[in-house]
Design an enzyme around this catalytic site. Sequence first.
Site, mmCIF file in Angstrom:
data_model
loop_
_atom_site.group_PDB
_atom_site.id
_atom_site.type_symbol
_atom_site.label_atom_id
_atom_site.label_comp_id
_atom_site.label_asym_id
_atom_site.label_seq_id
_atom_site.Cartn_x
_atom_site.Cartn_y
_atom_site.Cartn_z
ATOM 1 N N PRO A 88 41.713 41.744 41.693
ATOM 2 C CG PRO A 88 42.374 43.009 39.857
ATOM 3 C CD PRO A 88 41.191 42.692 40.700
ATOM 4 C CD GLU A 115 36.800 50.144 33.256
ATOM 5 O OE1 GLU A 115 35.571 50.328 33.125
ATOM 6 O OE2 GLU A 115 37.483 49.588 32.398
ATOM 7 N NE ARG A 152 43.908 18.617 40.124
ATOM 8 C CZ ARG A 152 44.888 18.302 40.962
ATOM 9 N NH1 ARG A 152 45.085 19.035 42.051
ATOM 10 N NH2 ARG A 152 45.673 17.270 40.736
ATOM 11 C CG ASP A 167 48.689 17.283 42.614
ATOM 12 O OD1 ASP A 167 49.125 17.910 43.602
ATOM 13 O OD2 ASP A 167 47.499 17.275 42.288
HETATM 14 N N1 4FD Z 1 43.639 38.692 39.457
HETATM 15 C C1 4FD Z 1 41.328 39.231 38.944
HETATM 16 C C2 4FD Z 1 39.993 39.189 39.295
HETATM 17 C C3 4FD Z 1 39.074 39.997 38.636
HETATM 18 C C4 4FD Z 1 39.520 40.856 37.613
HETATM 19 C C5 4FD Z 1 37.340 42.934 38.528
HETATM 20 C C6 4FD Z 1 37.258 44.550 40.788
HETATM 21 C C7 4FD Z 1 38.146 44.074 38.598
HETATM 22 C C8 4FD Z 1 41.717 40.087 37.910
HETATM 23 C C9 4FD Z 1 36.448 43.437 40.715
HETATM 24 C C10 4FD Z 1 38.107 44.874 39.722
HETATM 25 C C11 4FD Z 1 36.499 42.626 39.599
HETATM 26 C C12 4FD Z 1 42.371 38.390 39.619
HETATM 27 C C13 4FD Z 1 37.360 42.042 37.320
HETATM 28 N N2 4FD Z 1 40.840 40.862 37.274
HETATM 29 N N3 4FD Z 1 38.715 41.723 36.933
HETATM 30 O O1 4FD Z 1 42.008 37.457 40.319
#
Ligand code: 4FD
Length: 248
Positions: A88, A115, A152, A167
């Site tokens: 994230p 986590e 794609r 697209d």
């Molecule tokens: N929003 C995303 C990617 C992975 C995830 C994770 C650190 C959490 C959301 C590394 C923290 C991996 C995204 C796994 N959640 N969770 O792209």
Amino acid sequence: MNFGILTIFPEIFDSFLAHGIIRRAIESGIIRVTPVNIRDFAGGKHRTTDDRPYGGGAGMVMKPEPLTEAIAHARKRIPDGIVILLSPQGRPFTQPLAQELALRNGLIFVCGRYEGVDERIYAHIDDEISVGDYVLTGGEPAAMVIIDAVTRLLPDALGGADSAESDSFSDQLLEFAQYTRPPVFEGEGIPDVLLSGNHADIASWRLESSLIRTLLKRPDLLEGKKLSDREKAVLKKWCRAVEQLISG
Ligand code: 4FD
């Protein structure tokens, strides 16, 4: 394009890789996808890939050693690949970023779980990408999103010659309205122009459809866009129609 995927659940990708355009891209040699089980690089009797966080607190953290070993393995197999952590905290995944990634020869995705991952693995990470502002239980769905969007865009991955160019988002506009048979469905017909056979008129109608849909559904996309004279003319026409309507 060579995709490597580091995950503790490689089976998650089986169905994804076995269907549709992704399957065909693999069969025709346009992409190669290699899921690697991080657990294969975990030592100890239980081959654990996670551990409790220093400092305490809820949840588990992915241990650095198996992840680092798995990355080294993937780099050997895909020497020209860049290693991307899905998280994230990464830079937002967009169509322009998909186009940028499609120019590479190899991408190695690190799918974290739990986590999070031990901070010290960042020394082995080249880029960090997020597919949106929400939290997943693991990076696997994010890896599928990116592999799908990038594949794609690769030459010959889609049947039609110019499908990917025409697209949504390729020109920062949403796709125009589409219709197929039957000609009347639940009492609703289709726009006459689509039956006219006049390709210039159809192209104009589609541009108008794209612009108005974008204005109504995603006005934020128009903010950053350089409008052509034709696009400005279409928007002005609708502006005048709305003004007429409210002034009676
Ligand atoms: N929003 C995303 C990617 C992975 C995830 C994770 C650190 C959490 C959301 C590394 C923290 C991996 C995204 C796994 N959640 N969770 O792209």
